[in-house]
Motif scaffolding. Structure first.
Motif, short mmCIF file in Angstrom:
data_model
loop_
_atom_site.label_atom_id
_atom_site.label_comp_id
_atom_site.label_asym_id
_atom_site.label_seq_id
_atom_site.Cartn_x
_atom_site.Cartn_y
_atom_site.Cartn_z
N VAL A 1 46.93 -53.83 34.81
CA VAL A 1 47.26 -52.70 33.94
C VAL A 1 45.95 -52.19 33.33
CG1 VAL A 1 48.44 -51.92 31.87
CG2 VAL A 1 49.57 -53.53 33.40
N LEU A 2 45.63 -50.93 33.61
CA LEU A 2 44.45 -50.29 33.04
C LEU A 2 44.81 -49.68 31.69
CD1 LEU A 2 43.12 -48.49 36.25
CD2 LEU A 2 42.11 -50.48 35.14
N VAL A 3 44.16 -50.14 30.63
CA VAL A 3 44.39 -49.64 29.28
C VAL A 3 43.17 -48.82 28.89
CG1 VAL A 3 44.96 -50.26 26.91
CG2 VAL A 3 45.75 -51.71 28.79
N LEU A 4 43.30 -47.49 28.90
CA LEU A 4 42.15 -46.59 28.78
C LEU A 4 42.22 -45.79 27.49
CD1 LEU A 4 42.15 -45.23 32.45
CD2 LEU A 4 41.03 -47.28 31.56
N ASP A 5 41.10 -45.75 26.79
CA ASP A 5 40.96 -44.95 25.57
C ASP A 5 40.57 -43.53 25.98
OD1 ASP A 5 40.47 -43.86 23.12
OD2 ASP A 5 39.09 -45.42 22.43
N LEU B 1 44.92 -57.47 32.26
CA LEU B 1 44.75 -56.23 31.50
C LEU B 1 43.27 -55.87 31.51
CD1 LEU B 1 46.95 -56.99 28.35
CD2 LEU B 1 47.48 -55.34 30.13
N CYS B 2 42.98 -54.59 31.68
CA CYS B 2 41.59 -54.13 31.63
C CYS B 2 41.50 -53.02 30.58
CB CYS B 2 41.15 -53.60 32.99
SG CYS B 2 39.42 -53.07 33.03
N LEU B 3 40.87 -53.34 29.45
CA LEU B 3 40.74 -52.41 28.33
C LEU B 3 39.38 -51.74 28.37
CD1 LEU B 3 41.64 -51.28 25.51
CD2 LEU B 3 40.57 -53.33 24.52
N VAL B 4 39.36 -50.40 28.30
CA VAL B 4 38.11 -49.62 28.24
C VAL B 4 38.17 -48.76 26.99
CG1 VAL B 4 36.60 -47.99 29.41
CG2 VAL B 4 37.96 -49.59 30.76
N GLY C 1 50.82 -52.61 27.26
CA GLY C 1 50.48 -53.12 28.59
C GLY C 1 51.06 -54.50 28.84
N MET C 2 51.00 -55.37 27.83
CA MET C 2 51.61 -56.70 27.97
C MET C 2 53.12 -56.59 28.20
SD MET C 2 49.83 -59.05 25.05
CE MET C 2 51.16 -60.23 25.23
N ASP C 3 53.77 -55.69 27.47
CA ASP C 3 55.21 -55.51 27.61
C ASP C 3 55.57 -55.10 29.03
OD1 ASP C 3 57.93 -55.13 26.31
OD2 ASP C 3 57.57 -53.11 27.10
N SER D 1 37.73 -56.85 28.47
CA SER D 1 37.47 -55.79 27.49
C SER D 1 36.09 -55.20 27.76
CB SER D 1 37.52 -56.34 26.06
OG SER D 1 38.79 -56.90 25.80
N VAL D 2 36.04 -53.89 28.02
CA VAL D 2 34.79 -53.17 28.25
C VAL D 2 34.58 -52.23 27.06
CG1 VAL D 2 33.49 -51.67 29.77
CG2 VAL D 2 35.11 -53.32 30.75
N VAL D 3 33.60 -52.54 26.23
CA VAL D 3 33.32 -51.75 25.03
C VAL D 3 32.13 -50.84 25.32
CG1 VAL D 3 32.77 -51.81 22.59
CG2 VAL D 3 34.19 -53.62 23.59
N VAL D 4 32.37 -49.54 25.27
CA VAL D 4 31.34 -48.54 25.60
C VAL D 4 30.63 -48.15 24.32
CG1 VAL D 4 30.88 -46.32 26.67
CG2 VAL D 4 32.80 -47.72 27.47
N ARG D 5 29.35 -48.46 24.24
CA ARG D 5 28.56 -48.15 23.05
C ARG D 5 27.24 -47.53 23.48
NH1 ARG D 5 30.33 -51.91 19.04
NH2 ARG D 5 32.55 -51.49 18.81
N GLY D 6 26.26 -47.56 22.55
CA GLY D 6 24.91 -47.09 22.89
C GLY D 6 24.85 -45.60 23.01
N ARG D 7 24.45 -45.12 24.20
CA ARG D 7 24.22 -43.69 24.41
C ARG D 7 25.50 -42.87 24.25
NH1 ARG D 7 20.83 -44.36 30.07
NH2 ARG D 7 19.48 -46.05 29.38
N PHE D 8 26.66 -43.50 24.52
CA PHE D 8 27.91 -42.76 24.46
C PHE D 8 28.54 -42.80 23.08
CE2 PHE D 8 27.58 -44.51 28.79
CZ PHE D 8 27.39 -43.32 29.45
N GLY D 9 28.23 -43.85 22.31
CA GLY D 9 28.86 -44.00 21.01
C GLY D 9 28.45 -42.93 20.02
N GLN D 10 29.40 -42.47 19.24
CA GLN D 10 29.11 -41.50 18.21
C GLN D 10 28.89 -42.22 16.89
OE1 GLN D 10 32.38 -38.79 18.22
NE2 GLN D 10 31.95 -37.99 20.26
N ASP D 11 28.55 -41.45 15.88
CA ASP D 11 28.34 -42.06 14.56
C ASP D 11 29.65 -42.69 14.08
OD1 ASP D 11 25.78 -41.18 14.65
OD2 ASP D 11 26.19 -39.33 13.56
#
Length: 691
Positions: free
Chosen positions: A9-13, A123-126, A105-107, A161-171
């Motif tokens: 299950v892809l869990v996408l923000d 589960l793959c969380l982005v 997703g678990m459900d 869990s894939v946490v996208v930060r750095g160049r993509f992260g906003q304030d």
């Protein structure tokens, strides 16, 4: 049902803060499904989005809550339509709650599979995890996450869990980011979960695991420490090279109306006798032949089995050595991991004790391995300790194959420090070169490595999969242009060069590049035509050029001694060999013997010219290979030898040709100064006889 299938299950923000990275998320997720179509066509995939304006999930209808979470795709077997869905992910308008999305997703997984398929549900969380999650009705957020983790463990669900930060992260508020990271880390501690941070599109490509490979043991048995000490171990592959998928031939000769046609092409071979081309030789009358020079030697299966080395399945310890004795570049092939036999407490304690003792004493173990009975080859490798940092995970040992003597390739390169003083770089040049190398460092101090091996995919394979997906829809489609993300892996970073333009300009100014036309001459002409004894700058430049050319012009035929027909060519070939350092010494001693024979057997001096030609070649060869002492000793021997053999005319002829000792100016290893080299052929006063 496939044994190694995965349920994902892809869990996408898709909230506003993720809009800049969503194109890369679409690429990597669609690539994930494309690979499953090739390797795991029975896998099932579902898609959950959070951060959307709408709400569409079963939990909202049943118990309420879980707002701004949409089930974009229910669980289904992978197909081409799923690839198209992932290529056009809708954008959200609100900041979503990743914990609500994880529960949805678990459900989905629990309702369809329950407690079955343990270990295959994932589960793959982005997300960027920049916004806070809502407060629970009871207890704290940590308690809520702990409860969810317990349910994951109960139903055998894993999570990445894939946490996208750095160049993509906003304030964002640092307090909120730290809190979210703490909550996601609870999943890593309490359940079978993995958490990674990415800062670039390239890292995102490698962060999401696109292929699931079931681990298979290559050995189950005893690790024999001695005849009385044995530890039960299992051996798995830790890493393995990912190769191109096997492409089969396809035939369009089958009728279109045949629904059961496989369109596969089967190849069959027939062996016919040269004497009777029309007669087919049956398998029982065939025999394998092996070339030995121009002949073909037949060896039957019985003869091959008789001389074949027979091995027995075993893993035996040969001994221990200091870790610094085994260099990293000695490692060959893939990496394996030794673990204790699961459920065997005595083996677990023994492996842990061995690994921790090796770590404490900075030792490694050398082992001899035969993975299966009758294996064609024996493997010798090194075991290095792998101490676990997590509770509940036992210590293990990594295994790397070591080379045999025949596998070692030694390349002899002259050191720059041994070159003449005129060829040494100045301090300004050395500084410019250091700055240029530091500029190209992909892992500078204080910064994250640009292309991390764990998160950098193979660009060739990625491009192949994308092109394959395009061709599956349109067989006549052209090759698409190289993707920008893959381009950053295969080509230099333009931003890096633009930021360091001053370093590049300085390097260009301090190193003058000009064409050397004499470099185009062959080494043979160089040794023959260049005058000996010169120590000017041009001569030194010729020597440096010759060092490069000596490697480039390695002979195709390996000469092992200097013959009588082409001695200069043989000398050149032996000096150019790099498979062993012994060939240089053999070439020098062989040329010395050839020169000495010419001088000693010369009648009326008509062989002196050829001897001088050989001597010039010997001198140049000793300068190139940094062996001045051998030439200087030989020349001194010739000078001391002529009073005994009445070779005064040869030495006068030799002095007239300006062939003198090799000085420090020409070779850094020489012990002869310039004055001594110039005075070498000064006429010696005859010694007075003693009465």
């Amino acid at each position: 049902m496939a044994r190694n299938r995965e349920i994902l299950v892809l869990v996408l923000d898709v909230g506003p803060s993720m809009h800049s990275i969503l194109p890369e998320v679409e690429k990597v997720c669609s690539m994930l499904v494309e690979k499953k179509l090739l390797y795991n066509k029975y896998d099932e995939v579902g898609i959950v989005l959070f951060g959307t304006e709408d709400t569409k999930n079963e939990l909202t209808e049943e118990v309420g809550g879980y707002q701004h979470v949409v089930v974009l795709q229910k669980m289904k077997v992978v197909d081409g339509d799923l690839v198209d869905v992932l290529k056009h992910i809708p954008r959200g308008t609100v900041s979503g709650d990743f914990l609500d999305a994880i529960i949805v997703g678990m459900d989905m997984l629990i309702k369809k599979f329950g407690e079955t398929e343990r270990g295959k549900k994932r589960l793959c969380l982005v997300t960027d995890a920049l916004f806070p999650i809502k407060e629970p009705y009871e207890g704290t957020k940590e308690d809520q996450v702990t409860t969810i983790a317990q349910q994951m463990t109960k139903h055998g669900i894993r999570m990445d869990s894939v946490v996208v930060r750095g160049r993509f992260g906003q304030d964002a508020i640092e307090k909120t980011m730290n809190e979210n990271d703490l909550l996601l880390n609870i999943f890593s501690r309490k359940t079978n979960a993995k958490m990674v941070y990415v800062e670039s599109p390239t890292s995102l490509l490698g962060a999401i695991r696109t292929r699931s490979i079931a681990p298979v043991t290559i050995f189950r048995g005893d690790l024999e420490i001695s005849s009385v000490i044995k530890i039960k171990v299992w051996v798995y592959k830790k890493t393995s090279e990912e190769k191109f998928p096997t492409l089969k031939r396809y035939s369009d000769k089958a009728p279109l109306t045949d629904k059961f046609a496989t369109h596969e092409v089967k190849v069959d071979y027939e062996y016919k006798s040269a004497e009777e081309p029309s007669k087919v030789v049956p398998p029982e009358l065939r025999i394998k032949g092996y070339r030995y020079g121009p002949q073909v030697v037949p060896i039957s299966t019985a003869e091959w089995d008789a001389v074949k080395f027979k091995t027995e399945k075993s893993v035996k310890l040969l001994g221990f050595t200091n870790a610094f004795h085994i260099m990293r570049h000695y490692y060959m092939k893939d990496v394996n991991v030794f673990i204790a036999e699961p459920g065997n407490k005595r083996s677990i304690v023994a492996v842990s004790a061995l690994a921790r003792a090796m770590k404490e004493m900075d030792k490694v173990a050398i082992v001899r391995c035969v993975w299966r009975q009758g294996q064609g080859s024996v493997v010798v490798g090194v075991l290095t300790p792998n101490i676990s940092e997590k509770d509940g995970i036992a210590d293990s040992l990594f295994f790397n194959v070591l080379p045999f003597a025949e596998d070692v390739r030694e390349f002899q390169f002259p050191s720059f420090s041994n070159l003449p003083a005129l060829m040494q770089p100045s301090e300004e040049q050395q500084e410019a070169a250091d700055d240029f190398v530091k500029m190209l460092d992909l892992a500078p101090d204080g910064r994250e490595e640009i292309l991390q091996p764990d998160f950098t995919p193979n660009p060739v394979l990625e491009r192949f999969y994308r092109h394959l997906e395009v061709k599956s829809k349109d067989p006549d489609a052209a090759v698409p242009p190289l993707d920008g993300t893959l381009q950053k892996i295969t080509e230099p970073d333009p931003d890096l060069f633009s930021q360091n333009q001053s370093v590049i300009n300085t390097f260009h100014k301090r190193f003058e590049l000009k064409e050397n036309p004499k470099l185009k001459k062959s080494r043979r002409h160089y040794l023959r035509e260049k005058a000996s004894g010169s120590s000017d700058k041009e001569d030194n430049e010729e020597i440096s050029a010759q060092i490069v050319e000596s490697v480039a012009n390695m002979p195709t035929v390996k000469v092992e001694k200097i013959g009588d027909t082409t001695p200069l060519e043989d000398f050149e070939a032996m000096m150019s060999r790099r498979d062993s350092p012994e060939w240089i010494s053999k070439a020098i001693s062989g040329m010395m013997s050839k020169i000495f024979d010419l001088i000693k057997n010369s009648s009326d001096g008509h062989s002196y010219t050829k001897a001088i030609e050989y001597l010039r070649a010997l001198r140049k060869g000793c300068i190139i290979e940094q062996e001045p002492k051998q030439f200087n000793d030989f020349l001194r021997h010739l000078r001391n030898f002529y009073p005994e053999k009445n070779l005064h005319t040869f030495c006068e002829f030799l002095a007239s040709q300006q062939i003198s000792l090799i000085s420090k100016e020409e070779a850094a290893d020489s012990e002869v100064g310039d004055d001594e080299a110039r005075r070498f052929w000064v006429k010696m006063e005859p010694k007075s006889e003693q009465v």
